[in-house]
Design an enzyme around this catalytic site. Structure first.
Site: not given
Ligand code: PCA
Length: 168
Positions: A25, A98
């Site tokens: 993404t 993340e």
């Protein structure tokens, strides 16, 4: 103090840069690319499109349809993505974003630079070793794999942004 001392301890920490391969993404035109462009997260400079040397399983999973590159070289497919040069601030941001090291681990991966339409600044065909956010999850090795992630692809698995997630 000497010039050598100045270069080693004053200049080097300032210019320290890392390189990261993004395959999910964070790529251009994907749902989290705006975070790479947001300079309050740090600096990111596009270097090249690239493809992993080894095959890896790239899967889309969890109820939020998150892409993961599984750290299981030799299975799956050679994966396409983009290499960026990033500063320490962006690296720190990406680690936090993340969920590294809980959700993803930051490992190193070998890549082959692709031919770019004049936008690449790395030599096509050259082999580069850069960071990647990957994961080790044996259960997901049965999942369908992809060679290139597209949040808006035919798979219809709609990616849910972290800020839109209900509690896991
Ligand atoms: N973001 C990281 C890992 C997967 C994701 O959604 C990336 O694009 O490389």
């Amino acid at each position: 103090k000497s010039l050598v001392h100045y270069l080693l301890f004053v200049v080097c920490p300032v210019v320290r840069m890392a390189r990261v391969f993004v395959y999910g993404t964070l790529k251009k035109a994907q749902p989290n690319y705006f975070r790479m462009e947001n300079t309050s997260n740090g600096q990111a400079e596009f270097l090249a499109r690239a493809r992993t040397i080894e095959p890896y399983p790239l899967v889309i999973t969890t109820k939020f349809n998150i892409p993961f590159l599984l750290n299981e070289p030799g299975t799956g497919q050679r994966v396409y993505g983009e290499i960026y040069r990033i500063d320490q601030k962006m690296l720190d941001f990406l680690d936090r974003f993340e969920g590294c090291p809980e959700r993803y681990q930051r490992t190193e991966i070998q890549l082959e630079v692709q031919d770019g339409e004049g936008e690449n600044t790395l030599k096509p065909g050259s082999i580069e070793e850069v960071f990647v956010y990957s994961r080790r999850e044996p259960e997901w090795l049965q999942n369908q794999t992809y060679e290139s992630y597209d949040a808006f692809g035919d798979h219809g698995l709609k990616y849910v942004l972290p800020e839109d997630r209900s509690p896991e």
